[in-house]
Design a protein around this motif. Structure first.
Motif, PDB file in Angstrom:
ATOM      1  N   LYS A 108       2.108   7.833   4.334  1.00 48.94           N
ATOM      2  CA  LYS A 108       0.855   8.476   4.682  1.00 48.94           C
ATOM      3  C   LYS A 108      -0.288   7.817   3.924  1.00 48.94           C
ATOM      4  N   ILE A 109      -1.376   7.559   4.627  1.00 47.35           N
ATOM      5  CA  ILE A 109      -2.469   6.805   4.028  1.00 47.35           C
ATOM      6  C   ILE A 109      -3.161   7.581   2.927  1.00 47.35           C
ATOM      7  N   ASP A 110      -3.136   8.910   2.989  1.00 50.18           N
ATOM      8  CA  ASP A 110      -3.867   9.651   1.959  1.00 50.18           C
ATOM      9  C   ASP A 110      -2.975  10.106   0.826  1.00 50.18           C
ATOM     10  N   GLU A 111      -1.676   9.888   0.941  1.00 47.36           N
ATOM     11  CA  GLU A 111      -0.783  10.361  -0.121  1.00 47.36           C
ATOM     12  C   GLU A 111      -0.077   9.217  -0.829  1.00 47.36           C
ATOM     13  N   GLU A 112       0.429   8.265  -0.043  1.00 45.93           N
ATOM     14  CA  GLU A 112       1.298   7.265  -0.650  1.00 45.93           C
ATOM     15  C   GLU A 112       0.645   5.890  -0.539  1.00 45.93           C
ATOM     16  N   ASN A 113       1.408   4.889  -0.967  1.00 46.50           N
ATOM     17  CA  ASN A 113       0.917   3.521  -0.844  1.00 46.50           C
ATOM     18  C   ASN A 113       1.214   3.005   0.550  1.00 46.50           C
ATOM     19  N   GLN A 158      -4.188 -11.673   6.059  1.00 44.55           N
ATOM     20  CA  GLN A 158      -4.571 -10.834   4.923  1.00 44.55           C
ATOM     21  C   GLN A 158      -3.534  -9.762   4.710  1.00 44.55           C
ATOM     22  N   LEU A 159      -3.127  -9.629   3.457  1.00 46.93           N
ATOM     23  CA  LEU A 159      -2.198  -8.568   3.096  1.00 46.93           C
ATOM     24  C   LEU A 159      -3.000  -7.480   2.415  1.00 46.93           C
ATOM     25  N   ILE A 160      -2.954  -6.290   2.993  1.00 49.15           N
ATOM     26  CA  ILE A 160      -3.781  -5.212   2.472  1.00 49.15           C
ATOM     27  C   ILE A 160      -2.870  -4.156   1.880  1.00 49.15           C
ATOM     28  N   LEU A 161      -3.105  -3.829   0.611  1.00 43.92           N
ATOM     29  CA  LEU A 161      -2.311  -2.805  -0.054  1.00 43.92           C
ATOM     30  C   LEU A 161      -3.256  -1.655  -0.379  1.00 43.92           C
ATOM     31  N   SER A 162      -2.977  -0.512   0.178  1.00 44.14           N
ATOM     32  CA  SER A 162      -3.798   0.654  -0.128  1.00 44.14           C
ATOM     33  C   SER A 162      -2.977   1.508  -1.067  1.00 44.14           C
ATOM     34  N   MET A 188      -2.288   6.397  12.927  1.00 46.24           N
ATOM     35  CA  MET A 188      -3.036   7.335  12.075  1.00 46.24           C
ATOM     36  C   MET A 188      -3.034   6.870  10.634  1.00 46.24           C
ATOM     37  N   ASP A 189      -1.915   6.261  10.202  1.00 44.92           N
ATOM     38  CA  ASP A 189      -1.736   5.958   8.785  1.00 44.92           C
ATOM     39  C   ASP A 189      -1.960   4.495   8.489  1.00 44.92           C
ATOM     40  N   SER A 190      -2.673   3.819   9.344  1.00 41.89           N
ATOM     41  CA  SER A 190      -2.897   2.410   9.055  1.00 41.89           C
ATOM     42  C   SER A 190      -4.059   2.286   8.076  1.00 41.89           C
ATOM     43  N   PRO A 191      -3.996   1.360   7.143  1.00 45.16           N
ATOM     44  CA  PRO A 191      -5.089   1.237   6.176  1.00 45.16           C
ATOM     45  C   PRO A 191      -6.344   0.583   6.738  1.00 45.16           C
ATOM     46  N   GLU A 236     -11.898  -0.469   6.365  1.00 47.58           N
ATOM     47  CA  GLU A 236     -10.970   0.495   5.811  1.00 47.58           C
ATOM     48  C   GLU A 236     -10.904   1.754   6.656  1.00 47.58           C
ATOM     49  N   HIS A 237      -9.732   2.320   6.729  1.00 43.21           N
ATOM     50  CA  HIS A 237      -9.506   3.498   7.551  1.00 43.21           C
ATOM     51  C   HIS A 237      -8.846   4.549   6.700  1.00 43.21           C
ATOM     52  N   GLY A 238      -9.263   5.778   6.855  1.00 39.95           N
ATOM     53  CA  GLY A 238      -8.653   6.836   6.072  1.00 39.95           C
ATOM     54  C   GLY A 238      -8.323   8.004   6.968  1.00 39.95           C
ATOM     55  N   PHE A 239      -7.621   8.968   6.402  1.00 44.11           N
ATOM     56  CA  PHE A 239      -7.216  10.127   7.176  1.00 44.11           C
ATOM     57  C   PHE A 239      -7.856  11.323   6.527  1.00 44.11           C
ATOM     58  N   LEU A 240      -8.825  11.924   7.163  1.00 40.14           N
ATOM     59  CA  LEU A 240      -9.385  13.133   6.575  1.00 40.14           C
ATOM     60  C   LEU A 240      -8.777  14.332   7.277  1.00 40.14           C
ATOM     61  N   LYS A 241      -9.255  14.602   8.484  1.00 36.00           N
ATOM     62  CA  LYS A 241      -8.610  15.664   9.247  1.00 36.00           C
ATOM     63  C   LYS A 241      -7.831  15.098  10.416  1.00 36.00           C
ATOM     64  N   GLY A 242      -8.007  13.871  10.682  1.00 33.87           N
ATOM     65  CA  GLY A 242      -7.296  13.227  11.784  1.00 33.87           C
ATOM     66  C   GLY A 242      -7.542  11.747  11.647  1.00 33.87           C
ATOM     67  N   GLY A 243      -6.534  10.951  11.867  1.00 32.54           N
ATOM     68  CA  GLY A 243      -6.723   9.524  11.627  1.00 32.54           C
ATOM     69  C   GLY A 243      -6.913   8.751  12.900  1.00 32.54           C
TER      70      GLY A 243
END
Lengths: 361, 220
Positions: free
Chosen positions: A98-103, A112-116, A316-319, A326-333
């Protein structure tokens, strides 16, 4: 705007209209920049059966692999970079994170390698990055971007050694990954399979389904009026109706129905049958482009079909959403785009994102 | 003995002074008594010994040491210390191998401090001892840091100042690492201890007197 409304998370909808044959048209850039696509749905009103060329386009979608417990440093291995990353058209996304909880880890086709990363991982890993744009008061999320095609990260340099040792020894991160490659030749598959055989992996084909809807009202759309001021309907209403059709929600708005009050936007006309196809999986943008070409060809043939709609949903969980935004998940991704193709190659393009997202290009 | 001890005052002076010199035996007795009082209470032979001629070298007198007030050594200011550069390691001294014996010594010191490191010893007790221990010569590794470029640095601690650690790495580089916002790990035998740098911003001499509070978890 009243202050209470300002606190609501915002969503963005960007609408563009142009013609496919126009050389300044950016439809190919938009398609190719949206790296990670989860679901594609096509709605063709006034169509009885699935056309052959579209069906073959769907079945030509390249398969994707789900690898379990792949260590991230593998994506930095020399052979891997040479054989896959540098050639382009290779996509990887960590699965079930999950983008807002885990890596979350993503590899784009540009190399490009993106680590969130969350705060603890970032502090322990030791790679420089910047805080996420969607942090609240305290920085909890950090984004590390590594350009694998860059000179400074060629294998052998000090920086490459440090990155590799961080991911290998200091903090070995392992995740399930979805990998796909749009390959033009079949021999390149072998190297990938050889690499993956060290871990447990499964190969999947994108799941395809279609069915015909009977007697549904469809909005009449006029290509010149995208904003819905004079002739057509408002793009918000149109997209809402489209979503309702996709989910098989009735748009009757009968007086005794409490479940749904969705209506087909005016002006509308009733259509005897419409074809709805969906594909789900880990789909690369090149496949989307091929499908778009086939749809353009289809609508060019003389038919009753006034327009075709192609909707592409991102993960939904893509960085990242488009490019490296950058993409995040607030109430819906959600991060999706929708093409509406008309006769004579006109098109509308709606791009919609949720709250924690940059403006689509 | 030679010399004149007494003589009669000339009459003119006796008028001025208003005294009358005594004559004869009374004067003798008085003189003798006076002399006896004046001389130190010693035997005659000792007195003779004292009067032996002793040469006094007049010109080359040894200067008397002026004692003066004994001022306490104030110590140098930080400014003077910086000027003297006593804390700067010269480049020829910056070799990792030179500090390995120091590390050995430190290991011995710690083992002694913790009464021999057995695998079964209580970590709490060792922790208490380590809080007051001196870490010069320990091998420090940065495990976590708010600034990622510090993570992974390893070396022998050469100097512990109030806010920084100065360590020398295996590549003979002297690195200065601020204590704040970093977590260091020290390996002692089979034990690994993590030091939260932000709480350690004291001179090593003052740390031995400080009492540390117990906190649940510490975030950087």
């Amino acid at each position: 705007m009243s202050p209470e409304l300002e606190k609501c998370p915002r969503s963005l909808l960007v609408c563009e209209k142009s013609n496919f044959l126009n050389e300044k048209s950016r439809h190919d850039i938009h398609v190719s920049k949206h790296n990670f696509n989860y679901k594609i749905s096509v709605l063709i009103p006034d169509c009885e059966a699935l056309p052959a060329n579209i069906s073959s386009a769907f079945h030509s979608f390249s398969s994707y692999y789900l690898v379990r417990e792949l260590p991230v440093y593998q994506l930095l291995e020399e052979t891997f970079i040479e054989s896959h990353v540098k050639k382009g058209n290779f996509y990887a996304l960590s699965y079930n994170t999950k983008i807002d909880e885990e890596n979350t880890i993503a590899l784009l086709s540009s190399g490009q390698l993106i680590l969130s990363l969350d705060k603890d991982t970032y502090e322990q890993l030791g790679l420089e990055g910047r805080p996420s744009l969607y942090n609240h008061k305290k920085a909890m999320r950090f984004v590390v971007t590594l350009d694998l095609t860059d000179k400074s990260l060629t294998p052998g340099t000090k920086r490459y050694q440090r990155v590799l040792s961080s991911l290998k020894d200091r903090l070995p991160l392992r995740y399930d990954f979805l990998l796909t490659k749009y390959n033009t030749g079949s021999d390149e598959d072998q190297t990938l399979i050889k690499l993956l055989s060290q871990y447990s992996y499964e190969e999947h084909k994108p799941a395809f389904s279609h069915h015909t809807l009977k007697n549904i009202p469809c909005p009449t759309l006029y290509p010149s009026d995208i904003q819905g001021k004079t002739l057509s309907c408002d793009p918000h209403h149109f997209l809402e109706w489209l979503g309702a059709v996709n989910l098989d929600i009735s748009c009757e708005n009968a007086a005794d129905s409490f479940l749904s009050t969705y209506v087909c936007p005016e002006p509308q006309s009733s259509v005897s049958q419409a074809l709805l196809c969906t594909v789900t999986g880990f789909i690369s943008p090149e496949n989307v482009f091929v499908l778009l070409q086939e749809l353009r060809q289809y609508i060019d043939e003389p038919k009753f079909t006034p327009w075709i709609s192609l909707t592409v949903h991102g993960f939904m969980d893509s960085p990242v959403s488009w490019g490296a935004t950058e993409h995040g998940f607030l109430k819906g991704g959600e991060n999706l785009y929708n093409f509406v193709c008309f006769k004579n190659q006109d098109y509308w393009l709606h791009m919609a994102t949720g709250a924690q997202d940059g403006c689509p290009p | 003995f030679p010399g004149v001890v007494q003589s009669r005052i000339p009459p003119e002076q006796s008028d001025i002074l208003g005294v009358e010199s005594q004559h004869g035996t009374a004067a003798d007795a008085l003189t003798k008594a006076f002399l006896k009082n004046s001389l130190p209470h010693m035997k005659d032979e000792d007195v003779e010994e004292m009067m032996l001629r002793k040469a006094v070298v007049l010109e080359y007198k040894r200067p008397m040491k002026k004692k003066g007030k004994t001022r306490k050594a104030k110590g140098l200011n930080a400014k003077e210390r910086r000027q003297l550069k006593i804390f700067q390691l010269k480049p020829e001294h910056q070799k990792y191998d030179l500090f390995l014996p120091l590390h050995e010594l430190w290991k011995q010191y710690i083992v002694d401090l913790c009464n021999g490191l057995k695998p079964g010893s209580n970590p709490q007790m060792i922790q208490q001892k380590l809080l007051k221990a001196d870490f010069h010569g320990a091998v420090l590794t940065v495990v976590r840091s708010k600034c990622p470029s510090y993570v992974g640095l390893t070396g022998i601690l050469v100097q512990e100042l109030k806010h920084v650690f100065k360590i020398i790495t295996k590549e003979d580089k002297l690195k200065v690492i601020p204590k704040r916002n970093s977590v260091f790990s020290v390996e002692i035998g089979d034990f690994v201890t993590h030091i939260y740098g932000s709480k350690f911003e004291l001179r090593s001499s003052e740390r031995s007197a400080k009492k540390f509070k117990i906190k649940g978890t510490i975030d950087l």
